[in-house]
Design a protein around this motif. Structure first.
Motif, mmCIF file in Angstrom:
data_model
loop_
_atom_site.group_PDB
_atom_site.id
_atom_site.type_symbol
_atom_site.label_atom_id
_atom_site.label_comp_id
_atom_site.label_asym_id
_atom_site.label_seq_id
_atom_site.Cartn_x
_atom_site.Cartn_y
_atom_site.Cartn_z
ATOM 1 N N SER A 100 0.821 -1.219 0.000
ATOM 2 C CA SER A 100 0.000 0.000 0.000
ATOM 3 C C SER A 100 0.851 1.264 0.000
ATOM 4 C CB SER A 100 -0.922 -0.003 1.220
ATOM 5 O OG SER A 100 -0.178 -0.218 2.406
ATOM 6 N N GLN A 103 -2.260 -5.779 6.096
ATOM 7 C CA GLN A 103 -1.495 -5.319 4.946
ATOM 8 C C GLN A 103 -0.603 -6.398 4.337
ATOM 9 O OE1 GLN A 103 -1.956 -1.938 3.665
ATOM 10 N NE2 GLN A 103 -3.684 -2.628 4.899
ATOM 11 N N GLN A 158 3.660 -0.199 9.620
ATOM 12 C CA GLN A 158 2.717 0.523 8.763
ATOM 13 C C GLN A 158 2.869 2.018 9.076
ATOM 14 O OE1 GLN A 158 -1.551 -0.888 8.038
ATOM 15 N NE2 GLN A 158 -1.875 0.935 9.271
#
Length: 382
Positions: A58, A109, A132
């Motif tokens: 991401s 994720q 993250q």
């Protein structure tokens, strides 16, 4: 162990910006980096020269080439950003930046399909899996290894300045952490992250890195993720302390501050001055205060425990650096530091949006998407 330092042109500049990919329906982080990078990479190249994978699918990291001025670095980033945004939009995705995502959980994720990331997660486990987090890194050229360690030591005095200006991670997994920069505490979970050790010279740096490699703690110098570190391959001092910044305006402000400080220190070394090397306890205390209170922090300014507001300290540094900024051609970008002080740092702006929406965090994502598109809000936004 000898580590070659590839000396750089004085005060040359490079910036790295880690971007988040967003599903505009759910406002969650979402994978898409592999497809975006494949689309925008020029034919005949294995990877895009200025857009890269990061740990998570991401994330897309964009980087500048070697720049002379902050304006050049901003323009360089803007060009690559436009490519990434256009490709993301073709996939129905949005692009934004902050030190953390306000509510996406780290355990949802996907890891990027790169061997070194798989090895990192295997070796570090939970501390790596939960990374993250998103940052901005600023490189400033240094001309010799003899100068790099004194400059790293001197820059630690300004850790709270950079962190307070850039703090943009008040939320973690849907909760308000009470911190201005939760990203900082997440990253400190890695064994080689955090504040740099106070070293005497390049020889001591080489000896320390050699010991870590011989002990199997790291495989290369690049695995030491200090908040401020020498980068021997690039010939730079790299400031890694900043949270992810939502706007190019803010990137320009911190890049100008970094470039001016390094140039000033370089000049002082040329004149035979000894650069300041603040006490370790002061550096650590001030970093914590910036993590917790951001621009409302009161930082310790001497070994007697005298404190002053970090806002005042930042304003004074900007004033002091104006002659250097004129010489480097970044006076306008350095002045944007004051715009950040007036508008509020990102953590303040995010909290203001959440408060105006009864604590809902989806509007915070919308505000970050808008800021990347529109730039730093006007004074009083927070």
């Amino acid at each position: 162990m000898q580590i070659p330092f590839h000396s750089s042109e004085r005060a040359s500049l490079g910036v790295e910006w880690e971007l988040q990919l967003i599903d505009p329906q759910t406002r969650e982080l979402t994978s898409g980096a592999t497809e975006i990078l494949a689309e925008i990479t020029p034919d005949g190249l294995d990877e895009h020269p200025k857009a890269k994978h990061e740990l998570l699918q991401s994330t897309v990291e964009i980087i500048t080439g070697v720049c002379t001025t902050v304006a050049e670095a901003k323009a360089d980033l803007a060009g690559t950003l436009a490519e990434v945004v256009a490709s993301a939009e073709r996939r129905g995705l949005g692009v934004m930046c902050a030190g953390t995502h306000p509510f996406t959980r780290w355990d949802t994720q996907e890891i990027s399909p790169k061997e070194r990331y798989a090895e990192l997660v295997e070796r570090m486990q939970w501390p790596a899996r939960r990374l993250q987090i998103f940052g901005v890194h600023v490189h400033v050229g240094v001309r010799s290894p003899e100068k790099i360690i004194p400059i790293v030591n001197a820059l630690t005095q300004y850790v709270p300045h950079f962190l307070a200006l850039s703090a943009s991670s008040p939320f973690w997994a849907g909760c308000d952490t009470g911190l201005a920069s939760s990203r900082t505490k997440v990253f400190e979970g890695m064994p080689t992250a955090g504040l740099p050790y106070q070293l005497a010279d390049w020889g001591q740096f080489e000896a320390y890195m050699g010991t870590l490699i011989d002990a199997g703690a790291i495989e290369s110098v690049r695995e030491v993720w200090w908040d401020i570190r020498p980068h021997p391959d690039f010939g730079t001092v790299e400031l890694r302390i900043c949270d992810g910044l939502p706007t190019l305006d803010e990137i320009g402000a911190v890049a100008a501050l970094a470039q001016c400080l390094v140039e000033q220190f370089d000049t002082q070394l040329d004149r035979g001055y000894t650069l300041p090397s603040p006490a370790d306890w002061i550096v650590r205390e001030n970093k914590w205060r910036a993590v917790r209170y951001g621009l409302d922090a009161e930082i310790v300014v001497d070994e007697q425990g005298t404190v002053r507001p970090v806002r005042e300290a930042i304003a004074d540094v900007v004033e002091e650096l104006l002659p250097t900024a004129r010489k480097l051609g970044c006076e306008a970008e350095l002045a944007d530091v004051r715009r950040v002080l007036d508008a509020g740092a990102s953590y303040q702006r995010q909290r203001a949006v959440a408060a105006a929406n009864d604590g809902e965090l989806a509007p915070v994502v919308d505000s970050l998407l808008a800021e990347l598109r529109d730039g730093l809000p006007a004074a009083g936004a927070a």
